[in-house]
Every structure is written in structure tokens, then in C-alpha cells.
Scaffold this motif. Structure first.
Motif, PDB file in Angstrom:
ATOM      1  N   THR A  30      -1.735  -0.276  -7.124  1.00 22.37           N
ATOM      2  CA  THR A  30      -2.174  -1.665  -6.989  1.00 22.37           C
ATOM      3  C   THR A  30      -1.120  -2.387  -6.158  1.00 22.37           C
ATOM      4  N   ARG A  31      -1.527  -2.857  -4.975  1.00 23.34           N
ATOM      5  CA  ARG A  31      -0.577  -3.585  -4.118  1.00 23.34           C
ATOM      6  C   ARG A  31      -0.947  -5.060  -4.076  1.00 23.34           C
ATOM      7  N   TRP A  32      -0.002  -5.866  -3.593  1.00 19.33           N
ATOM      8  CA  TRP A  32      -0.220  -7.301  -3.522  1.00 19.33           C
ATOM      9  C   TRP A  32      -1.348  -7.643  -2.552  1.00 19.33           C
ATOM     10  N   SER A  33      -2.175  -8.591  -2.917  1.00 18.83           N
ATOM     11  CA  SER A  33      -3.102  -9.205  -1.962  1.00 18.83           C
ATOM     12  C   SER A  33      -3.276 -10.649  -2.431  1.00 18.83           C
ATOM     13  N   ALA A  34      -3.745 -11.494  -1.520  1.00 14.83           N
ATOM     14  CA  ALA A  34      -3.900 -12.910  -1.883  1.00 14.83           C
ATOM     15  C   ALA A  34      -4.836 -13.045  -3.082  1.00 14.83           C
ATOM     16  N   GLU A  35      -5.812 -12.121  -3.186  1.00 14.54           N
ATOM     17  CA  GLU A  35      -6.776 -12.181  -4.291  1.00 14.54           C
ATOM     18  C   GLU A  35      -6.166 -11.636  -5.575  1.00 14.54           C
ATOM     19  N   ARG A  36      -5.139 -10.786  -5.437  1.00 16.37           N
ATOM     20  CA  ARG A  36      -4.558 -10.139  -6.615  1.00 16.37           C
ATOM     21  C   ARG A  36      -3.036 -10.265  -6.556  1.00 16.37           C
ATOM     22  N   PRO A  37      -2.523 -11.483  -6.744  1.00 14.96           N
ATOM     23  CA  PRO A  37      -1.084 -11.691  -6.556  1.00 14.96           C
ATOM     24  C   PRO A  37      -0.216 -11.226  -7.725  1.00 14.96           C
ATOM     25  N   THR A  38      -0.820 -11.031  -8.915  1.00 18.29           N
ATOM     26  CA  THR A  38      -0.007 -10.619 -10.066  1.00 18.29           C
ATOM     27  C   THR A  38      -0.582  -9.355 -10.694  1.00 18.29           C
ATOM     28  N   PRO A 167       2.849  -6.784  -8.010  1.00 20.12           N
ATOM     29  CA  PRO A 167       2.288  -5.671  -7.232  1.00 20.12           C
ATOM     30  C   PRO A 167       3.071  -5.420  -5.934  1.00 20.12           C
ATOM     31  N   LYS A 168       3.977  -6.328  -5.573  1.00 18.14           N
ATOM     32  CA  LYS A 168       4.741  -6.171  -4.325  1.00 18.14           C
ATOM     33  C   LYS A 168       5.696  -4.984  -4.375  1.00 18.14           C
ATOM     34  N   SER A 169       6.057  -4.542  -5.580  1.00 14.98           N
ATOM     35  CA  SER A 169       7.043  -3.457  -5.703  1.00 14.98           C
ATOM     36  C   SER A 169       6.377  -2.115  -6.008  1.00 14.98           C
ATOM     37  N   ALA A 170       5.108  -1.952  -5.585  1.00 16.78           N
ATOM     38  CA  ALA A 170       4.323  -0.770  -5.966  1.00 16.78           C
ATOM     39  C   ALA A 170       5.008   0.557  -5.657  1.00 16.78           C
ATOM     40  N   TYR A 171       5.795   0.609  -4.569  1.00 18.13           N
ATOM     41  CA  TYR A 171       6.360   1.905  -4.144  1.00 18.13           C
ATOM     42  C   TYR A 171       7.867   1.980  -4.408  1.00 18.13           C
ATOM     43  N   VAL A 172       8.379   1.051  -5.224  1.00 21.13           N
ATOM     44  CA  VAL A 172       9.817   1.042  -5.552  1.00 21.13           C
ATOM     45  C   VAL A 172       9.968   1.549  -6.983  1.00 21.13           C
ATOM     46  N   SER A 173      10.545   2.737  -7.135  1.00 22.67           N
ATOM     47  CA  SER A 173      10.736   3.262  -8.484  1.00 22.67           C
ATOM     48  C   SER A 173      12.025   4.064  -8.543  1.00 22.67           C
ATOM     49  N   GLY A 174      12.593   4.143  -9.752  1.00 19.08           N
ATOM     50  CA  GLY A 174      13.815   4.922  -9.948  1.00 19.08           C
ATOM     51  C   GLY A 174      15.041   4.266  -9.341  1.00 19.08           C
ATOM     52  N   GLN A 175      14.975   2.956  -9.108  1.00 18.26           N
ATOM     53  CA  GLN A 175      16.094   2.271  -8.459  1.00 18.26           C
ATOM     54  C   GLN A 175      17.013   1.577  -9.472  1.00 18.26           C
ATOM     55  N   VAL A 176      18.276   1.474  -9.081  1.00 18.17           N
ATOM     56  CA  VAL A 176      19.247   0.716  -9.866  1.00 18.17           C
ATOM     57  C   VAL A 176      19.705  -0.426  -8.965  1.00 18.17           C
ATOM     58  N   ILE A 177      19.424  -1.646  -9.383  1.00 21.62           N
ATOM     59  CA  ILE A 177      19.726  -2.813  -8.545  1.00 21.62           C
ATOM     60  C   ILE A 177      20.737  -3.687  -9.274  1.00 21.62           C
ATOM     61  N   GLU A 178      21.809  -4.018  -8.577  1.00 24.79           N
ATOM     62  CA  GLU A 178      22.812  -4.893  -9.199  1.00 24.79           C
ATOM     63  C   GLU A 178      22.629  -6.312  -8.702  1.00 24.79           C
ATOM     64  N   VAL A 179      22.592  -7.240  -9.636  1.00 23.48           N
ATOM     65  CA  VAL A 179      22.464  -8.650  -9.265  1.00 23.48           C
ATOM     66  C   VAL A 179      23.709  -9.368  -9.769  1.00 23.48           C
ATOM     67  N   GLY A 180      24.384 -10.052  -8.865  1.00 18.62           N
ATOM     68  CA  GLY A 180      25.627 -10.743  -9.235  1.00 18.62           C
ATOM     69  C   GLY A 180      25.343 -12.059  -9.948  1.00 18.62           C
TER      70      GLY A 180
END
Ligand code: NAD
Length: 439
Positions: A30-38, A167-180
Motif C-alpha cells: 500500500t503506497r501513498w496516494s492523495a485518495e489514501r494518505p494514511t 504509506p509513504k514508507s512502504a519500502y523502508v524496512s529493517g532500518q535503524v534511524i537516530e533522531v537527535g
């Protein structure tokens, strides 16, 4: 370019046959579209250990309501308070009973704390979350993703949570993200008036944007309100103009390897620049034993030397305004290595080095963040030219068992370029469906 296997497994007989043969089962994402933003369904907020985070305001703004009796679109597990091995049992206790209820294309986001150099028990338990996240990502299936965010301040991580829980992060998995932590003064990164057009009033330059991933990035940044400058080599000027016209932006015909590329960009943008996307890139594959020097030099020149040179020039001249964003393009080939790509792997690993070293200084001295996206197998003309067998292997060898789309890299770039992403700095985020290579 079409992934026929994905289409086949999307039909009932195809699914039956491929299951019987034990073949991969990619789920339609499921990817982002204007009709399906969440995401469809609710959000489950769980805790392991004793957390001091106040997540409620940030989660309330993701647009997903709390999970009730309906389906669960996302689970956020706050494990920032896990300080020892005993508390890790709470990770199991929290997620084990609910995983089955997470919908297809759903999200699991684990929140962790930075590793404490003065407490090796805390560090062991927090590092354990990485192995946990990556393993769960590999087994969860049905197009669901699992990522870990290390954070100290829930408000500073809001843009990251919004991205991962959409849905914008459909293909992002297994990541470690650091936020300061959030930075002062907050006035440098004002809250956008229109949350659907966070980049309005900002200028974004995308290199190599006449086609492929760069075109998708320009399109997504324009959707988010940016005035886009579509840069590509003079030979691709017509295509660049076509893209710019469609997006209401301007085209800039320029070879990024020109010694004065930085000065020419500055000249074309007298009012300055807010978002710089280094996307232009080339491959000239050969095994090292067969590789003439020109192939080595041209790849290093386009993918790395010109990125370093123009970044330096645009920062030094102050063309990149405070609150600005640089997003460079690495590749999983620069992380895992790839046969036949010593030149390309070197250039893309160089991009990772550039980002890690420059990010803290650029933020301190210029108020500009520097991050990279590292695409895995993305369906473009570049990968369509790969021989069939290698292409099929590249497509399937990731947790989602399919290639990504240019839009997946574009959405990740747009999150990093967001005015509220000022606390995300020095990160290299793979957009690879959790590729089995270098994951
Ligand atoms: P593409 O070949 O379709 O597009 C690249 C664009 O860059 C072209 O329009 C080209 O004209 C332009 N370009 C090349 N040299 C340039 C120069 N010197 N100055 C200005 N423009 C220049 O490639 P793509 O698949 O869209 O890839 C985009 C980026 O993503 C590249 O950096 C690539 O290395 C990286 N990447 C792609 C994949 C993938 O699977 N497609 C995977 C990992 C990384």
C-alpha cells in the motif's frame, strides 16, 4: 520494467501455484496516494521498560486513531526504558500477542534510546533491539515493515514517526534511524502553514531529475509545495524541461562534473536554495581486472567528486540557506559491495563517508542537515538494463520480495527534506525493502 511475477502472485491461481512451489510471496504494497494518505486501521501504543517519553501528542498527529476492535495498522513499541536483559522480556511480552492482528502493509515501529557509554547493561539491551528489529523485519511478511528509531525527544521525532507510520514508507524496512534532540532556535524551522505543503516557499534543486528516481523526487517535492529546479546534463535538456514544465518549476542544463558547477547553480539561484538533492549518478560496471581507468574515473567523478565539490561550493557561498537540507544518494552497493561494481561501490561508500563527517559540522556552521538515501533494487531504466537472471535475484532478495519504485526513494527524500526533520542528521537510510545484502 514491469514485475510480472508480482502480478502473477496477485492472482488466486498464481498464488496457489507459487506457494506450492515454495517460491517467494510478495505482497502488493500500500503506497501513498492523495485518495489514501494514511494507513487503514488503528494504532497500538505499547511500552516495554519504564519510559519517560511523552509520545501521545506526536502519535495523535500521525492521523491514525487508536486501535479499537478493528484492524491494527501500526504498532509503536516504546522500548526506550529497556535498560537491561530482564526488561527485554517485556519486548516479547508486548509484541508476541498482537503481531497476528497487524494488517497487511502494516507497520511496527520500535523506539529505542541512544546507547549509554557509561552503562554496558543498558547498551547491551538497547543494541539487542537492533537485532530484534532486523530479525522481525525478515519474518513478519505480508508487506509489513519493522523499523527502529532511537530518540530522546518525542517532539523532535514527530516527522520521522509520521513518515514511518504512513504509506509513504512502504519500502523502508529493517532500518535503524537516530533522531537527535530538537534544536534551537526553533524559528529556523517554522511549522509550515499548510501541513500538506510543508515545502511551500522553499526552493529544491534535484540533480539528474530528467528521468528515473530524480524525476520522482522532483515530483514529490513539488507535491509538497517546493519550487523545483530540475537539473540534468545538456543532452537531457528536453526531458528536463518537460519534467520542469509539468511541475511548474525550472530546468537547468548542467553537467555536475563541470569544475564551476557550484558557481553556475549559485548564479541560477540568486535567491538561494533550501533543499539540495544529489541524485545524479552513473554505473560503468566491469570486474576490476577488466576495468579501464576511464570507467573508474568517470563513476568516481559523477557519483562522488562532483557531489563533494558542489556541496562545498554551495555551503561556502551561502547559497544553501539556514534550515536547509542536503540529501545525497548512496546505494546498498556502497554498503554491501557488489561484484562488477568496485568503482560504483567505492563512489557510493564515499557518499556515506561524506554524510557522516559533514553532517554535524554543516548543522553547527550552516544550520543545514546532511543525510543520504541508499536505494536497493528500484525499478528504473538503470535496473531494467540489468540481465534478466540478476534482475530477478535483485528484485526478490529482500524481505518484501519485490523491487521498490522511484516514489519510495522520493518519499524518503521528502521526509528528510521536511522542515520538521531538523533533528534527523547524518543518517543513511536504506530504501531497499530490507535487502538481504548488507542489511
Ligand atoms: P537513471 O540513469 O535513470 O538517472 C540518472 C540521471 O542522472 C539521468 O537523467 C542522467 O542524465 C543524470 N546524470 C548522469 N550524470 C550526470 C551529470 N554528470 N550531471 C547531471 N546529471 C547527470 O538512474 P536512476 O536509477 O534514476 O538512479 C538515480 C540515483 O539513484 C543514482 O545516483 C543511482 O546511482 C542511485 N541508485 C539507483 C538504484 C536503482 O536501483 N535504480 C539503486 C541504488 C542507487
Amino acid at each position: 520494467m514491469a514485475d510480472r511475477y508480482l502480478r502473477l502472485t496477485g492472482t488466486a491461481p498464481g498464488r496457489f501455484l507459487t506457494r506450492r512451489l515454495g517460491l517467494p510471496q510478495p505482497a502488493a504494497l500500500t503506497r501513498w496516494s492523495a485518495e489514501r494518505p494514511t494507513l487503514d486501521g488503528g494504532l497500538l501504543h505499547l511500552t516495554a521498560g519504564r519510559s519517560a517519553l511523552d509520545l501521545a501528542p506526536a502519535l495523535a498527529r500521525t492521523g491514525i486513531g487508536p486501535a479499537g476492535s478493528g484492524s491494527t495498522a501500526a504498532v509503536v513499541l516504546d522500548a526506550t526504558g529497556v535498560r537491561d536483559v530482564e526488561a527485554l522480556a517485556e519486548v516479547h511480552a508486548a509484541l508476541h500477542p498482537v503481531l497476528r492482528s497487524v494488517a497487511s502493509s502494516g507497520r511496527v515501529v520500535v523506539l529505542g534510546a541512544p546507547l549509554d557509554p557509561a552503562d554496558h547493561h543498558q547498551a547491551a539491551a538497547q543494541q539487542a533491539l537492533e537485532g530484534f528489529t532486523r530479525s522481525l523485519g525478515k519474518e513478519i511478511g505480508r508487506g509489513r515493515t519493522v523499523n527502529l528509531v532511537r530518540l530522546t525527544d518525542a517532539a523532535a521525532a514527530e516527522s520521522t514517526l509520521r513518515f514511518l507510520l504512513s504509506p509513504k514508507s512502504a519500502y523502508v524496512s529493517g532500518q535503524v534511524i537516530e533522531v537527535g534532540a530538537a534544536r534551537e532556535p526553533a524559528t529556523e524551522e517554522p511549522t509550515p502553514a499548510d501541513p500538506d505543503r510543508p515545502l511551500s516557499g522553499r526552493t529544491a534543486l534535484v540533480t539528474g531529475a530528467a528521468r528515473g528516481i530524480g524525476e520522482a523526487v522532483a515530483e514529490t517535492l513539488a507535491r509538497d509545495g517546493a519550487r523545483v529546479v530540475v537539473l540534468d546534463v545538456p543532452q537531457a535538456e528536453q526531458d528536463a524541461r518537460r519534467v520542469a514544465e509539468r511541475l511548474g518549476g525550472t530546468a537547468l542544463a548542467l553537467d555536475m562534473t563541470a569544475a564551476d558547477a557550484g558557481a553556475r547553480i549559485a548564479e541560477a539561484l540568486p535567491d538561494g536554495l533550501d533543499v539540495l538533492i544529489h541524485n545524479a549518478g552513473i554505473t560503468r560496471d566491469r570486474r576490476l581486472v577488466n576495468m579501464p581507468a576511464e570507467r573508474w574515473i568517470s563513476v568516481l567523478e559523477v557519483n562522488l567528486a562532483s557531489v563533494l565539490r558542489t556541496t562545498d561550493a554551495l555551503l561556502k557561498e551561502g547559497t544553501l540557506r539556514r534550515g536547509g537540507r542536503i540529501v545525497a544518494t548512496a546505494s546498498i552497493a556502497g554498503i554491501a559491495g557488489n561484484a562488477g561494481q568496485t568503482n560504483y561501490g567505492a563512489s557510493k561508500a564515499g557518499v556515506v563517508g561524506l554524510v557522516r563527517s559533514l553532517a554535524p559540522r554543516a548543522l553547527d556552521e550552516h544550520g543545514v542537515t546532511v543525510n543520504a538515501v541508499a536505494p536497493g533494487f528500484i525499478e528504473t531504466k538503470m535496473t531494467a538494463a540489468v540481465p534478466l537472471f540478476i534482475r530477478e535475484a535483485g528484485r526478490r532478495m529482500n524481505s518484501l520480495a519485490q523491487g521498490g519504485l522511484p516514489a519510495d526513494v522520493a518519499e524518503t527524500t521528502a521526509w528528510l527534506a521536511h522542515p520538521a526533520s531538523g533533528a534527523v542528521n547524518g543518517q543513511v537510510v536504506r530504501v531497499c525493502g530490507q535487502s538481504l545484502l548488507g542489511a
